[in-house]
Design a protein around this motif. Structure first.
Motif, PDB file in Angstrom:
ATOM      1  N   ALA A  72      28.335   0.347  -3.553  1.00 49.42           N
ATOM      2  CA  ALA A  72      28.929   1.306  -2.637  1.00 49.42           C
ATOM      3  C   ALA A  72      30.066   2.036  -3.341  1.00 49.42           C
ATOM      4  N   ALA A  73      30.485   3.131  -2.726  1.00 53.51           N
ATOM      5  CA  ALA A  73      31.617   3.892  -3.263  1.00 53.51           C
ATOM      6  C   ALA A  73      32.549   4.223  -2.103  1.00 53.51           C
ATOM      7  N   PRO A  74      33.812   4.468  -2.427  1.00 55.97           N
ATOM      8  CA  PRO A  74      34.781   4.726  -1.348  1.00 55.97           C
ATOM      9  C   PRO A  74      34.356   5.898  -0.474  1.00 55.97           C
ATOM     10  N   LEU A  75      34.606   5.724   0.805  1.00 58.10           N
ATOM     11  CA  LEU A  75      34.297   6.739   1.800  1.00 58.10           C
ATOM     12  C   LEU A  75      35.575   7.562   1.996  1.00 58.10           C
ATOM     13  N   LEU A  76      35.437   8.851   1.947  1.00 55.50           N
ATOM     14  CA  LEU A  76      36.635   9.668   2.171  1.00 55.50           C
ATOM     15  C   LEU A  76      36.598  10.226   3.585  1.00 55.50           C
ATOM     16  N   PRO A  77      37.566   9.850   4.410  1.00 63.29           N
ATOM     17  CA  PRO A  77      37.561  10.330   5.796  1.00 63.29           C
ATOM     18  C   PRO A  77      37.821  11.832   5.828  1.00 63.29           C
ATOM     19  N   PRO A  78      37.291  12.518   6.858  1.00 62.76           N
ATOM     20  CA  PRO A  78      37.450  13.987   6.927  1.00 62.76           C
ATOM     21  C   PRO A  78      38.847  14.379   7.408  1.00 62.76           C
ATOM     22  N   ILE A  79      39.852  14.068   6.601  1.00 62.74           N
ATOM     23  CA  ILE A  79      41.230  14.402   6.981  1.00 62.74           C
ATOM     24  C   ILE A  79      41.591  15.767   6.393  1.00 62.74           C
ATOM     25  N   PRO A  80      42.032  16.681   7.231  1.00 61.52           N
ATOM     26  CA  PRO A  80      42.397  18.009   6.713  1.00 61.52           C
ATOM     27  C   PRO A  80      43.433  17.888   5.595  1.00 61.52           C
ATOM     28  N   GLY A  81      43.159  18.516   4.486  1.00 62.10           N
ATOM     29  CA  GLY A  81      44.122  18.539   3.384  1.00 62.10           C
ATOM     30  C   GLY A  81      43.945  17.424   2.373  1.00 62.10           C
ATOM     31  N   LEU A  82      43.155  16.418   2.719  1.00 64.85           N
ATOM     32  CA  LEU A  82      43.041  15.261   1.803  1.00 64.85           C
ATOM     33  C   LEU A  82      42.498  15.692   0.438  1.00 64.85           C
ATOM     34  N   LYS A  83      41.529  16.588   0.482  1.00 65.46           N
ATOM     35  CA  LYS A  83      40.878  17.009  -0.771  1.00 65.46           C
ATOM     36  C   LYS A  83      41.863  17.699  -1.724  1.00 65.46           C
ATOM     37  N   ASP A  84      42.933  18.235  -1.160  1.00 67.13           N
ATOM     38  CA  ASP A  84      43.838  19.031  -1.998  1.00 67.13           C
ATOM     39  C   ASP A  84      45.041  18.258  -2.507  1.00 67.13           C
ATOM     40  N   VAL A  85      45.181  17.008  -2.097  1.00 69.34           N
ATOM     41  CA  VAL A  85      46.340  16.240  -2.590  1.00 69.34           C
ATOM     42  C   VAL A  85      45.858  15.205  -3.612  1.00 69.34           C
ATOM     43  N   LYS A  86      46.834  14.668  -4.336  1.00 69.76           N
ATOM     44  CA  LYS A  86      46.499  13.650  -5.336  1.00 69.76           C
ATOM     45  C   LYS A  86      46.438  12.285  -4.627  1.00 69.76           C
ATOM     46  N   PHE A  87      45.305  11.627  -4.769  1.00 69.33           N
ATOM     47  CA  PHE A  87      45.202  10.295  -4.142  1.00 69.33           C
ATOM     48  C   PHE A  87      44.381   9.375  -5.027  1.00 69.33           C
ATOM     49  N   HIS A  88      44.494   8.092  -4.749  1.00 65.15           N
ATOM     50  CA  HIS A  88      43.736   7.082  -5.494  1.00 65.15           C
ATOM     51  C   HIS A  88      42.691   6.443  -4.589  1.00 65.15           C
ATOM     52  N   VAL A  89      41.637   5.928  -5.222  1.00 64.08           N
ATOM     53  CA  VAL A  89      40.732   5.004  -4.536  1.00 64.08           C
ATOM     54  C   VAL A  89      40.640   3.774  -5.439  1.00 64.08           C
ATOM     55  N   LEU A  90      39.983   2.714  -4.958  1.00 64.98           N
ATOM     56  CA  LEU A  90      39.869   1.516  -5.799  1.00 64.98           C
ATOM     57  C   LEU A  90      38.445   0.966  -5.695  1.00 64.98           C
ATOM     58  N   ARG A  91      37.638   1.301  -6.682  1.00 69.06           N
ATOM     59  CA  ARG A  91      36.289   0.735  -6.723  1.00 69.06           C
ATOM     60  C   ARG A  91      35.853   0.438  -8.152  1.00 69.06           C
ATOM     61  N   THR A  92      36.381   1.218  -9.101  1.00 69.84           N
ATOM     62  CA  THR A  92      35.948   1.016 -10.487  1.00 69.84           C
ATOM     63  C   THR A  92      37.120   0.526 -11.325  1.00 69.84           C
ATOM     64  N   LEU A  93      36.779   0.021 -12.484  1.00 68.69           N
ATOM     65  CA  LEU A  93      37.804  -0.469 -13.403  1.00 68.69           C
ATOM     66  C   LEU A  93      38.756   0.664 -13.778  1.00 68.69           C
ATOM     67  N   ASP A  94      38.194   1.862 -13.944  1.00 72.38           N
ATOM     68  CA  ASP A  94      39.059   3.006 -14.258  1.00 72.38           C
ATOM     69  C   ASP A  94      40.058   3.257 -13.131  1.00 72.38           C
ATOM     70  N   ASP A  95      39.576   3.175 -11.874  1.00 75.25           N
ATOM     71  CA  ASP A  95      40.483   3.334 -10.722  1.00 75.25           C
ATOM     72  C   ASP A  95      41.631   2.343 -10.826  1.00 75.25           C
TER      73      ASP A  95
END
Ligand SMILES: Cc1cc2nc3c(=O)[nH]c(=O)nc-3n(C[C@H](O)[C@H](O)[C@H](O)COP(=O)(O)OP(=O)(O)OC[C@H]3O[C@@H](n4cnc5c(N)ncnc54)[C@H](O)[C@@H]3O)c2cc1C
Lengths: 413, 450
Positions: free
Chosen positions: A110-133
């Protein structure tokens, strides 16, 4: 074109478990494992500890090159499968290469689900699923004073604890009225919430993020209650979704995940699926659900591998049971089974200890504890076998660990 | 992957004394608090049960570990835990259905049995016989590494127990051996060879059924005269030993010839079409004791060959079974040593899948059940110490449990089962009597010790 008898896509728990099962039955058949990560196999579950620094990234590999060699398995890393042609029995890789397979296992997780929050796509954020993350988050820790975590599931809570231990001021925002709602009831969650509060982690429960935007060097998170939080680290841990994009046009039936039968076969001949990517039968109601947990990935992978290799001892999948272990600030929470199937036959909770037992008739359906000793694996087996506890009911309710061990030793020693 | 040593638990001998737990806790933590023991005995009604790491062959704790902190050690089979990698997630405890890896509050992490590096202290602490450290696996590995003195491709039936006996006894005895294989399955499957080539890597000859022990005597004496020390070994069937070959066998035993006579007892003439022998048990179907309108299987009891040999005042007599290889190897060593001083006789029970009519994969299980039901008893005897049981005979499996595993007993009436039961009990009581000195052995009588 490369040809392989068994092609396994993914290199995590479901994949490795299948691999092991195949090799138990078929010592020589050619096996190829492909993973899009450019790393040796590792578990997403270890990543919170890579974030905290407790586990060094180079020490978390589940298998190494020597193991693949010894088991005569071809290992291709850093290449994603981008398309599957089920008629020609070929998989296309992001490297451009094609692999012809006899049997195919989809264990892409599976991969992280990104909720449809207005503006989320335009800000810097992290997820945690891979070693690189995880490596990225670890690197960001020293500069993090204010952290906001979206989601109070296992990933969010693990991350929140580690961020707090690293000295950040952490706020967790969760839509549900409690943390870890999938595994614990309100009283149990309260013990966990109290532990976080005591360490200065702020929990905003029953709150929804309505928008995100960049405010100078920080990210500003606004909740539907009108609160604003400024974060120099935003982690989105709002759940996961199976990775199935590469299956477009393959004919493999997908609902929320890849639909599989009791031997992990998909709707297409010669293709199996297991782990977080699969949507398999639930134990209690038989309906096909996602049950994205590590022990099920191991279980399903094993069944898939046995079925693929034609192991005559393969048994049908008994159905997924929600279960987990969760350690937080040195305390242990264990959740095995369903909160809702049957009646609560014992429940006690204080500030430090919690135990709940749920039974349907004389069968155990769920047992949940915080800082109480019992063996989750033994309980899981008792649930799966629908063992009639009639003759030991009182003893079981009084001392589940001891009684269950007796049943185990007598029944499947 | 080889076979590994393992700690085994016999609940019927456990009285819940907790000595194992105290010893384990003390060894691992310095204090006797049993909650910290890696072995957990739990009272379960009137009996006791065990929660402990099984060192599984396909360990789910390892598969469930996200941190590579658990691994099965290829050398000793122990599941090793690496504290520097463990992240305390407890997912291993979800994978273990045996309560073998558990979170320990005092330690602050999961703990599990490490078999004390191959010398488990719990086993040493148990004086009730409820815990045993089984090292049979090592012996399999060791003997497996020795040279196989038979050629590959012997034409035994599928799942043949006798082939296992031949290969493993000769591996253990070694190449300094002259082998006699009288008519029966053993030469029949090719050990004497074809077209002038033998099926063995040691000198082998094919005596008559009647003269095996005499011919072997001659060969052994000839080597002695030349000043060469060799093992003189016969691998004979029960027919060749107990029926027409008995005269020469009895003579050689009485004269104390320095040979080892191994009787591979499959309870009949199996290679010639499953005829009865004097070792065929009561009630058994064979082609000459048929079952039909009138026939009900053999109507006489088997003769007790090994006891007859004890009464010959042999240097060493023992019974053995392939279900108990450690015991078998031990007796082989003693028998070879005894054959340098006098006559040694080893009687090995060998279930026959073809002649006894059971599925070929069940062979060792059948052998085990025979012993567990006391149908076959494991003992050894020499003139100085008399007869000694090498395996307990208390709490046997029901005889019916053994009989029903075999097609050759399928027709038995309740009455016949009763007869077999009574015979077994008589045997047990007689041999126990010998073991306890109630019936002094012939040898002891003759030595004036009785
Ligand atoms: C931070 C975190 C904490 C967790 N904690 C727990 C916990 O405490 N308990 C628990 O039970 N579970 C936990 N989980 C969930 C657990 O890790 C998963 O259930 C488990 O890893 C599932 O294994 P899997 O093999 O199905 O898939 P994954 O582990 O997701 O592996 C998928 C594999 O497929 C590869 N892949 C994906 N797409 C492609 C493609 N197109 N081509 C080639 N390769 C591809 C990936 O590189 C990867 O190797 C946690 C997860 C995370 C992220």
């Amino acid at each position: 074109m490369q040809e392989t008898q068994y092609l396994i896509v993914g290199a995590s728990h479901a994949a490795l478990s299948a691999l092991q099962a195949i090799r138990m039955q078929d010592a020589e058949g050619s096996v190829t494992v492909v993973t899009r990560d450019d790393a040796l196999p590792y578990s997403p579950t270890v990543l919170p500890y890579v974030v905290s620094g407790r586990s060094a990234p180079e020490r978390v590999a589940l298998k190494d090159g020597a193991w693949f060699e010894k088991n005569k398995v071809g290992f291709i890393r850093g290449a994603a499968v981008t398309a599957v042609d089920a008629t020609a029995k070929r998989a296309k890789l992001s490297s451009g290469e094609e692999i012809a397979y006899g049997k195919l296992l989809l264990a892409t997780g599976a991969a992280p689900l990104l909720p449809p929050i207005p503006g989320l796509k335009d800000v810097k954020f992290h997820v945690l699923r891979t070693l690189d993350d995880a490596v990225g988050l670890h690197a960001a820790l020293p500069q993090t004073k204010q952290a906001v975590v979206l989601g109070a599931g296992l990933v969010g809570m693990h991350a929140a604890e580690n961020l707090a231990k690293a000295g950040a001021q952490v706020t967790v925002v969760e839509m549900q009225p409690r943390v870890l709602a999938g595994y614990f009831d309100a009283e149990a969650s309260a013990i966990i919430e109290a532990a976080f509060a005591a360490k200065g982690v702020k929990l905003m429960l029953g709150a929804k993020v309505s928008r995100c935007n960049t405010a100078g060097k920080t990210v500003r998170v606004t909740t539907d209650g009108g609160a604003t939080l400024d974060a120099d680290l935003l982690l989105v841990a709002a759940g996961v979704a199976p990775v199935t994009d590469y299956l477009a046009g393959s004919g493999v039936d997908i609902d929320r995940g890849i639909l599989v039968d009791d031997s992990m076969r998909t709707s297409v001949d010669g293709i199996w699926a297991a782990g977080d990517v699969a949507q398999a039968k639930g134990f209690y109601d038989g309906a096909k659900t996602l049950n994205g947990i590590l022990p099920e990935a191991v279980e399903q992978g094993k069944i898939a591998g046995m079925a693929m290799a034609g192991d005559p001892t393969v048994k049908p999948y008994p159905g997924g049971v929600p279960l987990n272990t969760y350690t937080f600030f040195g305390q242990q929470a264990v959740s095995v089974g369903s909160q809702n199937e049957g009646e609560v036959v014992r429940k006690e909770a204080d500030a430090k200890r919690y135990l709940k037992i749920v039974m349907q008739g004389n069968c155990l359906t769920g047992i949940f504890g915080i800082n109480v000793a019992f063996d989750p694996g033994v309980m899981w087996e008792i649930i799966l076998r629908r063992i009639d506890l009639g003759s030991v009911r009182e003893a079981f309710i009084a001392d589940p660990q001891k009684t269950a061990r007796g049943i185990m030793s007598r029944t499947w020693r | 992957m080889g076979a590994f040593n393992t700690i085994s638990f016999l609940p019927e001998h456990c009285d819940g004394c907790n000595a194992c737990m105290t010893a384990c806790a003390t060894a691992k933590t310095g204090a006797p608090d049993v909650i910290n023991s890696r072995i957990q005995i739990v009272a379960d009604g009137g009996s006791f049960e065990l929660a402990m790491c099984r060192q599984c062959g396909d360990p789910k704790c390892v598969a469930n570990c996200p941190a590579a902190a658990l691994a099965k050690n290829d050398a000793d089979g122990v599941i090793d835990w690496d504290g520097t990698k463990c992240v305390n997630c407890l997912l291993c405890t979800v994978g273990c259905a045996y309560g073998g890896i558990v979170h320990n509050v005092a330690a602050g992490h999961v703990v599990k049995c490490d078999t004390c590096g191959g010398d488990p202290i719990c086993v040493k602490a148990c004086d009730r016989g409820a815990l045993k450290y089984l090292t049979t696996a090592n012996i399999y590995n060791e003997v497996g590494d020795l040279e196989d003195l038979f050629v590959p491709g012997l034409a035994g039936c599928q799942g043949c127990n006798t082939e296992l006996i031949m290969r493993h006894t000769m591996r253990r005895i070694g190449p300094d051996t002259v082998l006699a294989t009288p008519p029966g399955c053993i030469p029949g499957m090719g050990s004497v060879g074809y077209n002038g080539l033998t099926g063995t890597k040691v000198p082998v000859f094919h005596p008559l059924l009647t003269n095996t022990a005499s011919m072997l005597t001659g060969v052994k004496r000839h080597y002695k005269r030349q000043g060469r020390e060799v093992n003189a070994v016969a691998l004979a069937g029960d027919g060749g030993a107990s029926d027409v070959g008995f005269q020469s066998l009895s003579g050689a035993a009485e004269r104390g010839e320095q040979i080892l006579f191994i009787c591979v007892d499959n309870e009949g003439y199996m290679n010639t079409g499953m005829q009865r022998s004097s070792c065929t048990p009561f009630g058994a179907w064979t082609s000459t004791t048929p079952v039909g309108e009138r026939g009900t299987g053999k109507t006489q009891d088997a003769k007790n060959m090994p006891l007859l040999m004890v009464m010959h005042n042999c240097e060493y007599v023992a019974t053995a079974s392939t279900a108990f290889m450690e015991d078998l190897y031990d007796k082989l060593d003693k028998a070879i040593a005894a054959s340098k001083r006098g006559f040694a006789y080893l009687h090995i029970y060998s279930p026959c899948t073809t002649g006894w009519r059971f599925p070929s994969q069940e062979n060792i299980e059948v052998a085990r059940k025979a012993v567990e039901a006391n149908f076959v008893m494991l003992w050894e005897s020499n003139p100085r110490d008399g007869l000694q049981l090498t395996r307990g005979v208390e709490q046997p499996l029901s005889i019916a449990e053994y009989l029903k595993a075999l097609g050759k007993y399928r027709h038995l009436s309740e009455e016949q089962v009763g007869h077999i039961q009574a015979t077994v009990e008589k045997n047990v009581s007689f041999i126990k009597g010998l073991a306890e000195g109630r019936h002094p052995s012939m040898a002891q009588v003759m030595a004036g010790q009785a």
